[in-house]
Design a protein around this motif. Structure first.
Motif, PDB file in Angstrom:
ATOM      1  N   UNK A 333      50.696  25.714  32.708  1.00 39.15           N
ATOM      2  CA  UNK A 333      49.285  25.425  32.482  1.00 39.15           C
ATOM      3  C   UNK A 333      48.839  26.213  31.264  1.00 39.15           C
ATOM      4  N   UNK A 334      47.912  25.652  30.520  1.00 39.78           N
ATOM      5  CA  UNK A 334      47.469  26.284  29.277  1.00 39.78           C
ATOM      6  C   UNK A 334      46.350  27.272  29.568  1.00 39.78           C
ATOM      7  N   UNK A 335      46.705  28.480  29.992  1.00 43.28           N
ATOM      8  CA  UNK A 335      45.709  29.501  30.281  1.00 43.28           C
ATOM      9  C   UNK A 335      45.854  30.647  29.296  1.00 43.28           C
ATOM     10  N   UNK A 336      45.056  31.685  29.499  1.00 40.79           N
ATOM     11  CA  UNK A 336      45.148  32.859  28.639  1.00 40.79           C
ATOM     12  C   UNK A 336      46.512  33.539  28.782  1.00 40.79           C
ATOM     13  N   UNK A 337      46.792  34.443  27.857  1.00 41.02           N
ATOM     14  CA  UNK A 337      48.068  35.157  27.887  1.00 41.02           C
ATOM     15  C   UNK A 337      48.282  35.801  29.251  1.00 41.02           C
ATOM     16  N   UNK A 338      49.503  35.720  29.708  1.00 36.76           N
ATOM     17  CA  UNK A 338      49.820  36.182  31.051  1.00 36.76           C
ATOM     18  C   UNK A 338      51.259  36.635  31.085  1.00 36.76           C
ATOM     19  N   UNK A 339      51.576  37.466  32.068  1.00 38.55           N
ATOM     20  CA  UNK A 339      52.973  37.851  32.264  1.00 38.55           C
ATOM     21  C   UNK A 339      53.739  36.760  32.996  1.00 38.55           C
ATOM     22  N   UNK A 340      53.048  35.734  33.453  1.00 35.46           N
ATOM     23  CA  UNK A 340      53.672  34.632  34.177  1.00 35.46           C
ATOM     24  C   UNK A 340      53.915  33.491  33.197  1.00 35.46           C
ATOM     25  N   UNK A 341      55.182  33.182  32.936  1.00 30.31           N
ATOM     26  CA  UNK A 341      55.467  32.168  31.934  1.00 30.31           C
ATOM     27  C   UNK A 341      55.105  30.760  32.397  1.00 30.31           C
ATOM     28  N   UNK A 342      54.808  30.600  33.663  1.00 27.70           N
ATOM     29  CA  UNK A 342      54.423  29.282  34.153  1.00 27.70           C
ATOM     30  C   UNK A 342      52.929  29.034  34.019  1.00 27.70           C
TER      31      UNK A 342
END
Length: 622
Positions: A333-342
């Motif tokens: 999903x196109x969300x903000x930067x995250x440590x979750x690559x999904x």
């Protein structure tokens, strides 16, 4: 349903070993021997990536996304067809050999599929020879409707994790625009960004702020003003709505369809200054299209510059071929930067190790068509250390043959530590080297190079050089800082001694010099007494220091150690002719057994020292 058959002359084990053995992203070439009447033949170069739906309509949900993930001049479908068409006549009654090149193939799992809709097995003569980085790994021949290789791997190790300090005061902040150039500052160093594109690729820029995710090498990057660099490379979906961005290009430079992609160029320059090891912090790298992640890929163009990883989330991919990107083709999903690559875009920090005045990048996009854009954000930091040099001497007017000490001091006013510091103090021919004493590092008198090493912010280092003049006259001893791995905000050590480094009319503090005036003198010393020796009596010694020139004699040490039984009888006195001097006009105390002072005597002058003494009353004392 496609019929997948094993390779004829190329085994799975061979492919795995040979292609995985290449450490960096590869150049893959297909030398295709099209058979006669090859109107029904086609080749596809497939990347194996996760998919959750039957995108290609072959009723096989285990099928993978059709993406070759390569850099070519044009984009579109990845089928390699007979020159001209995929479904119309392309080759007559003679065979044709052509080479198709895929540049910078990133790591991943791949396979090759050869199609023959007529079923004549490419007339028994067609085949494909695969080259990876110029080395043949084998030949594939087709039979029947379709032939597929087993999955093979092209690997590329991540860039090494390194450390690089860059003071937070040097982070770029607000940006302005002038004449198509974006401008900011990294501390005292100007930063300028220019961009261009080919094909339908285009750029737009805006201001934003970095996310507050713990993904950067400095926590000060979080929330810092950023420059949004939006690069769009292909916004038009393919005929099937899912076709990948890139395709191979025929050796004659003609694309096999009319749906090109785009390539962008971005240059980061530093106001004409040469810098070392600039740090780039990236945020919101990558996005999503068709339910899977896509990304712009940054590839540095500077020869001799290597990418080092400082920090980043797991899907912030940094490769040893000096490229970086967000992990591609992951259901996301196109969300903000995250440590979750999904769920998140990528963020991290890298350093471009080397020396340069401009960093040049090529950007190309990876993902399914219609999702060809990436609005990544960046903050730049240039490590800086304000180094200065001073030089002093303990004697500005030594005599020829007399030792003189020069003291050099290098100071680092920061804000960063500086490494690989070198200072050159090559003694002129009029000075003979005697010895040296560095507080750190080492000094080589032959080259005049003082290898200082590292000086922390606020630190300093000293070097004492003892030399002896061999010629009378004015002697100039120069020294300059000649190397550091940090840019100096107010000096440029590459300019050379005596050059206005930044053409600003301000004296440069990375160089220093001292003048000494060495002289040749003719010194004579006489000593006489007023009375004859009488036990218990008194006497007066007269010491006369005369300089016959031609130069002035400075700081001559005069001492007189009395013989046994003789002691000082009151203060001694010293007088000198005009222009000459004594270090003290009088001194000593009754009972002393010696005198000591310095005198300076001009050519033709003298200094007279009068010494009252007392003789012991006991003759046995003598």
């Amino acid at each position: 349903m496609r019929q997948h058959k094993k390779l004829g002359q190329l085994t799975l084990a061979t492919l795995l070993f040979l292609i995985a053995g290449f450490a960096q992203a590869a150049t893959v070439e297909f030398q295709v021997n099209w058979p006669s009447f090859a109107r029904d033949n086609k080749i596809e170069f497939w990347n194996v990536a996760v998919d959750v739906e039957d995108r290609d309509g072959d009723l096989d949900t285990a099928e993978t996304i059709n993406s070759n993930l390569v850099t070519t001049i044009y984009g579109g479908e990845n089928a390699i067809c007979v020159p001209g068409f995929c479904s119309a006549p392309g080759v007559g009654n003679t065979s044709l050999t052509q080479t198709y090149t895929f540049n910078k193939v990133p790591p991943g799992n791949y396979r090759i599929e050869m199609f023959d809709s007529f079923g004549d097995g490419w007339n028994g003569g067609g085949n494909v020879t695969v080259f990876v980085n110029g080395t043949s790994i084998g030949t594939v021949s087709a039979s029947g409707f379709g032939t597929s290789t087993n999955i093979f791997t092209i690997s590329d190790p991540i860039a090494p994790t390194v450390t690089q300090t860059c003071s937070d005061v040097n982070l770029t902040g607000a940006w302005s625009s002038s004449g198509g150039t974006l401008q900011s500052t990294s501390g005292a160093i100007p930063i300028e960004i220019t961009a261009s594109s080919t094909g339908p690729g285009s750029w737009s820029f805006a201001l934003d702020s970095m996310n507050t995710i713990n993904a950067f090498s400095s926590s000060a990057v979080q929330g810092n003003t950023s420059l949004v660099a939006d690069f769009s490379w292909d916004q038009t979906p393919g005929a099937n709505g899912y076709d990948p961005v890139y395709q191979a290009v025929n050796s004659d430079g003609v694309s096999s369809n009319l749906d090109p992609g785009g390539i962008g160029s971005l240059d980061i320059s530093f106001g004409g200054r040469t810098v070392n090891n600039a740090v780039v912090h990236l945020d919101r790298l990558g996005g999503v299209g068709g339910g899977v992640s896509n990304s712009a890929r940054w590839s540095v163009d500077n020869a001799g510059v290597t990418l080092g990883r400082l920090a980043g989330v797991g899907h912030f991919n940094t490769y040893s071929n000096n490229s970086l990107m967000r992990e591609m083709l992951v259901v996301s999903a196109n969300t903000e930067s995250s440590t979750n690559n999904a769920t998140g875009t990528a963020a991290g920090s890298v350093v471009y190790q080397g020396e340069y005045s401009t960093l040049g990048f090529t950007l190309d996009g990876i993902g399914v068509e219609g999702a060809g854009g990436d609005a990544m954000e960046l903050v730049v930091c240039v490590p800086q250390a304000d180094l200065s040099l001073t030089k002093t001497t303990n004697n500005v007017a030594p005599n020829v043959g007399e030792n003189v000490t020069f003291t050099l001091t290098v100071t680092n006013s920061g804000p960063d530590a500086a490494n690989n510091i070198q200072v050159r103090d090559l003694l002129p021919a009029e000075l003979d080297f005697v010895s040296s004493n560095p507080s750190q590092g080492s000094y080589a008198s032959g080259s005049g190079i003082w290898d200082v090493g590292t000086i922390a912010n606020g630190g300093s280092a000293t070097l004492e050089i003892v030399a002896s003049p061999n010629t009378a006259g004015v002697i100039t001893n120069q020294a300059e800082i000649i190397n550091s791995d940090r840019i100096d905000p107010d000096s440029e050590f590459r300019s050379g001694f005596g050059v206005d480094d930044l053409s600003d009319g301000i004296a440069d503090d990375d160089e220093a010099s001292v003048d000494i005036s060495a002289g040749v003198v003719d010194i004579s010393v006489t000593k006489s007494s007023l009375n004859d020796f009488v036990p218990g009596g008194s006497d007066t010694y007269t010491i006369v220091v005369t300089n016959a020139g031609p130069a002035e004699a400075n700081n001559l040490a005069v001492s007189d150690n009395f013989p046994a039984g003789v002691t000082l009888n009151g203060n001694w006195t010293c007088t000198a002719t005009a222009g000459s001097s004594c270090s003290s006009g009088s001194g000593g105390a009754s009972g002393d057994s010696s005198i000591s002072l310095n005198v300076s005597v001009i050519a033709g002058g003298q200094a007279t020292i009068t010494v009252p003494v007392m003789y012991s009353t006991d003759p046995a004392d003598f």
